[in-house]
Design an enzyme around this catalytic site. Structure first.
Site, PDB file in Angstrom:
ATOM      1  N   ARG A   1     -17.225  12.706   6.219  1.00  0.00           N
ATOM      2  CA  ARG A   1     -18.081  11.708   5.557  1.00  0.00           C
ATOM      3  C   ARG A   1     -17.364  11.154   4.344  1.00  0.00           C
ATOM      4  NH1 ARG A   1     -22.584  15.981   4.452  1.00  0.00           N
ATOM      5  NH2 ARG A   1     -20.632  17.115   4.405  1.00  0.00           N
ATOM      6  N   GLU A   2     -17.547   9.869   4.109  1.00  0.00           N
ATOM      7  CA  GLU A   2     -16.986   9.288   2.892  1.00  0.00           C
ATOM      8  C   GLU A   2     -17.649   9.953   1.695  1.00  0.00           C
ATOM      9  OE1 GLU A   2     -17.010   5.031   2.771  1.00  0.00           O
ATOM     10  OE2 GLU A   2     -16.270   4.909   4.819  1.00  0.00           O
TER      11      GLU A   2
ATOM     12  N   CYS B   1     -19.420   3.567   9.804  1.00  0.00           N
ATOM     13  CA  CYS B   1     -19.444   4.359  11.047  1.00  0.00           C
ATOM     14  C   CYS B   1     -20.732   4.246  11.852  1.00  0.00           C
ATOM     15  CB  CYS B   1     -19.169   5.821  10.720  1.00  0.00           C
ATOM     16  SG  CYS B   1     -17.646   6.026   9.801  1.00  0.00           S
TER      17      CYS B   1
ATOM     18  N   LYS C   1     -17.878  12.608  19.750  1.00  0.00           N
ATOM     19  CA  LYS C   1     -17.828  11.849  18.487  1.00  0.00           C
ATOM     20  C   LYS C   1     -18.974  10.829  18.433  1.00  0.00           C
ATOM     21  CE  LYS C   1     -16.630   9.681  14.851  1.00  0.00           C
ATOM     22  NZ  LYS C   1     -16.540  10.182  13.515  1.00  0.00           N
TER      23      LYS C   1
ATOM     24  N   PHE D   1     -30.181  14.827   7.047  1.00  0.00           N
ATOM     25  CA  PHE D   1     -30.308  13.482   7.640  1.00  0.00           C
ATOM     26  C   PHE D   1     -31.751  13.123   7.955  1.00  0.00           C
ATOM     27  CE2 PHE D   1     -26.078  11.610   7.963  1.00  0.00           C
ATOM     28  CZ  PHE D   1     -25.402  12.636   7.316  1.00  0.00           C
TER      29      PHE D   1
ATOM     30  N   THR E   1     -10.975   0.629  14.129  1.00  0.00           N
ATOM     31  CA  THR E   1     -11.552   0.153  15.401  1.00  0.00           C
ATOM     32  C   THR E   1     -12.862  -0.570  15.083  1.00  0.00           C
ATOM     33  OG1 THR E   1     -12.582   2.341  15.684  1.00  0.00           O
ATOM     34  CG2 THR E   1     -10.549   1.926  16.907  1.00  0.00           C
TER      35      THR E   1
ATOM     36  N   LYS F   1       0.844  -1.203   0.000  1.00  0.00           N
ATOM     37  CA  LYS F   1       0.000   0.000   0.000  1.00  0.00           C
ATOM     38  C   LYS F   1       0.883   1.258   0.000  1.00  0.00           C
ATOM     39  CE  LYS F   1      -4.120   1.560   2.474  1.00  0.00           C
ATOM     40  NZ  LYS F   1      -4.871   1.468   3.714  1.00  0.00           N
TER      41      LYS F   1
HETATM   42  C1  UGA Z   1     -20.675   9.481   9.040  1.00  0.00           C
HETATM   43  C2  UGA Z   1     -20.887  10.902   9.574  1.00  0.00           C
HETATM   44  O1  UGA Z   1     -21.814  11.606   8.756  1.00  0.00           O
HETATM   45  C3  UGA Z   1     -19.569  11.664   9.630  1.00  0.00           C
HETATM   46  O2  UGA Z   1     -19.764  12.942  10.211  1.00  0.00           O
HETATM   47  C4  UGA Z   1     -18.573  10.861  10.482  1.00  0.00           C
HETATM   48  O3  UGA Z   1     -17.306  11.486  10.552  1.00  0.00           O
HETATM   49  C5  UGA Z   1     -18.389   9.490   9.858  1.00  0.00           C
HETATM   50  O4  UGA Z   1     -19.676   8.829   9.837  1.00  0.00           O
HETATM   51  C6  UGA Z   1     -17.406   8.735  10.721  1.00  0.00           C
HETATM   52  O5  UGA Z   1     -17.698   8.490  11.893  1.00  0.00           O
HETATM   53  O6  UGA Z   1     -16.290   8.475  10.259  1.00  0.00           O
HETATM   54  P1  UGA Z   1     -20.418   8.375   6.590  1.00  0.00           P
HETATM   55  O7  UGA Z   1     -20.455   7.054   7.282  1.00  0.00           O
HETATM   56  O8  UGA Z   1     -19.392   8.623   5.550  1.00  0.00           O
HETATM   57  O9  UGA Z   1     -20.250   9.566   7.680  1.00  0.00           O
HETATM   58  O10 UGA Z   1     -21.819   8.539   5.888  1.00  0.00           O
HETATM   59  P2  UGA Z   1     -23.135   9.454   6.001  1.00  0.00           P
HETATM   60  O11 UGA Z   1     -23.186  10.356   4.850  1.00  0.00           O
HETATM   61  O12 UGA Z   1     -23.250  10.054   7.335  1.00  0.00           O
HETATM   62  O13 UGA Z   1     -24.257   8.334   5.823  1.00  0.00           O
HETATM   63  C7  UGA Z   1     -24.380   7.263   6.761  1.00  0.00           C
HETATM   64  C8  UGA Z   1     -25.559   6.400   6.403  1.00  0.00           C
HETATM   65  O14 UGA Z   1     -26.795   7.078   6.624  1.00  0.00           O
HETATM   66  C9  UGA Z   1     -25.608   5.964   4.923  1.00  0.00           C
HETATM   67  O15 UGA Z   1     -26.033   4.633   4.862  1.00  0.00           O
HETATM   68  C10 UGA Z   1     -26.624   6.895   4.299  1.00  0.00           C
HETATM   69  O16 UGA Z   1     -27.238   6.351   3.162  1.00  0.00           O
HETATM   70  C11 UGA Z   1     -27.604   7.024   5.454  1.00  0.00           C
HETATM   71  N1  UGA Z   1     -28.426   8.249   5.394  1.00  0.00           N
HETATM   72  C12 UGA Z   1     -27.852   9.463   5.517  1.00  0.00           C
HETATM   73  C13 UGA Z   1     -29.813   8.125   5.264  1.00  0.00           C
HETATM   74  O17 UGA Z   1     -30.367   7.002   5.145  1.00  0.00           O
HETATM   75  N2  UGA Z   1     -30.568   9.260   5.249  1.00  0.00           N
HETATM   76  C14 UGA Z   1     -30.017  10.496   5.377  1.00  0.00           C
HETATM   77  O18 UGA Z   1     -30.787  11.490   5.371  1.00  0.00           O
HETATM   78  C15 UGA Z   1     -28.639  10.607   5.507  1.00  0.00           C
END
Ligand code: UGA
Length: 453
Positions: A154-155, A263, A207, A252, A86, A35
């Site tokens: 967020r990813e 996450c 967090k 959200f 983790t 990597k």
């Molecule tokens: C999430 C948090 O949003 C970040 O702030 C945090 O840093 C990250 O976890 C982490 O702990 O590393 P992420 O997992 O990339 O980020 O994705 P999100 O965009 O938050 O979506 C999470 C899930 O919720 C997805 O399955 C998405 O489809 C779902 N979602 C999101 C919904 O079903 N409805 C919504 O309105 C928003």
């Protein structure tokens, strides 16, 4: 200031590259030598918009380096970020911090001079204290401060979230450590973005509380969606109606197949278990976890209902495999449950994802893939939208109607323009809309097992 980041996953690589782009001298360490070799050659192993450009730029100007040996960077470091994985501990849902502990044990004997060690990995409440005890035992001479600096990226928008965050949280117990961390985030603070300096436990709890709150919001709107389907409302309008209340906020509140990814599922479970260890029950977040789990079971039934209850030999086009748009990540994606269950019920599954197909090929069995959306839809009885990729939202209704054998779309993300599709004879089963279920009565039901024309 010299910075080392241990772990080149999403969090470590984004943080390392962005801090290097601020002008600091950064070394990212990963045990995986292949990597490291790939990263040195500019090949970024994850799909994250903008990241390759920053990694290329900062390596070229000398501010970012990659290494696999701790010895190459730890002794010179002023700040060391621990950003290793983790994962969930299968036994009890807690977060497994063995990689964090292993990293700390390995770096401890190499420390020289005053050093800040900051956890960026999402770690259980109390991990900072545990690390402090570890360093006191294995490196009693070391002048270290353990800081919690949780990541909220967020990813899919990780670079933007790092560079333009809503806030930065620094959990530090000493002034010098807080000052060093603030210096690192200087370019962000200068733009007026709040940098909160709090105690370490507050940062660790913040967090988990942030992710748990957002996940609970999603679980809540999903149950409102269930109510809308029975009572005749439209969950998107309910989300608008409540989201415009600034106390609630509109983000959200998109109903869908349930929250997934690396996450929310992991962090909600860990929040519940780490609270319970301290004798505190998180009833609200526990309920969100259970509601999200239960939701999965109904997703495939929705597809089966669209096929008159029987999926055997139904040709199902699955559009979207990643847990959300903008990433190739399949972790805890609804597709991991839906696709095998469709296969188990003897459906013929052909799947598509704009970026997650290489990962999917290593994950799923018994399905085929369409190289294009059109190829995936060809001869399908039902199309299931699992990920809210813009290319699915913008699909041309006429092309869809022509390609499919029976024109039914089960849109588990409410991403498509149902009215427009229905004008072209495509029935749309959405989430949280009573009328979408009723539409099905008007669509000729497929007779499975017949060859497509
Ligand atoms: C999430 C948090 O949003 C970040 O702030 C945090 O840093 C990250 O976890 C982490 O702990 O590393 P992420 O997992 O990339 O980020 O994705 P999100 O965009 O938050 O979506 C999470 C899930 O919720 C997805 O399955 C998405 O489809 C779902 N979602 C999101 C919904 O079903 N409805 C919504 O309105 C928003």
């Amino acid at each position: 200031m010299k910075v080392t980041v241990i772990g080149t996953g999403y969090v470590g690589l984004v943080a390392g590259a962005c801090i290097a782009d601020f002008g600091f001298d950064v070394t990212c360490i990963d045990k995986d030598e292949s990597k490291v070799a790939a990263l040195r050659a500019g090949s970024v192993p994850i799909y994250e918009p903008g990241l390759t450009e920053i990694v290329t730029r900062t390596q070229a100007n000398g501010s970012l380096r990659f290494a696999s040996a701790y010895q190459d960077a730890i002794p010179q470091s002023d700040v060391i970020f621990i950003a290793v994985g983790t994962p969930t501990n299968d036994e009890d849902g807690s977060a497994d911090i063995s990689a964090v502990i292993a990293a700390a044990e390995e770096l401890a004997p190499l420390l020289r001079g005053r050093t800040v060690i900051a956890t960026k990995s999402t770690v259980p409440i109390g991990t900072g204290q545990r690390l402090e005890a570890l360093f006191a035992t294995v490196a009693p001479e070391a002048d270290v401060a353990i800081v919690s600096n949780p990541e909220f990226l967020r990813e899919g928008s990780a670079v933007r979230d790092f560079v333009e965050p809503d806030r930065v949280v620094i959990g530090a117990e000493t002034d010098w450590a807080a000052a060093a961390m603030r210096e690192l985030y200087g370019p962000i603070e200068e733009r007026g973005i709040p940098v909160l300096v709090v105690d370490r436990s507050t940062a660790e709890i913040s967090k988990y509380a942030a992710n748990s709150f957002l996940a609970t919001k999603i679980a809540f709107i999903n149950e409102v969606a269930d109510l809308c389907e029975q009572a005749g409302g439209d969950v998107r309008s309910v989300a608008d109606a409540i989201g415009l209340d600034s106390r609630i906020g509109s983000q959200f509140l998109k109903a869908g197949p349930g929250f997934g990814g690396s996450c929310f599922p992991k962090d909600t479970r860990a929040f519940v278990t780490s609270s319970e260890r301290l004798g505190i029950r998180q009833r609200v977040v526990s309920a969100a976890v259970h509601a999200n789990e239960a939701r999965k079971l109904h997703l495939v039934q929705r597809v089966a209902d669209a096929c008159d209850g029987d999926l055997s030999n139904a040709r199902v086009a699955v559009l979207g495999l990643a847990f959300k748009a903008g990433t190739d990540d399949l972790r805890e994606s609804p597709s991991l449950f839906v696709v095998p269950e469709l296969v188990r019920r003897a459906a013929e599954v052909r799947a598509h994802d704009p970026v997650a197909m290489p990962a999917a090929r290593e994950t799923f069995s018994g399905i085929t893939y369409g190289e294009t959306v059109a190829e995936t839809l060809d001869g399908a009885d039902v199309a299931v939208i699992l990920t809210d990729w813009p290319e699915y939202r913008d699909l041309d209704p006429e092309t869809m109607a022509r390609a499919m054998r029976t024109n039914i779309v089960v849109d588990l993300r409410n991403t498509m323009d149902a009215g427009k599709l229905e004008e072209h004879g495509v029935a749309v089963v959405g989430i949280g809309r009573r009328d979408s279920l009723d539409d099905l009565a008007q669509v000729p039901q497929p007779s499975f097992g017949q060859a497509a024309e």
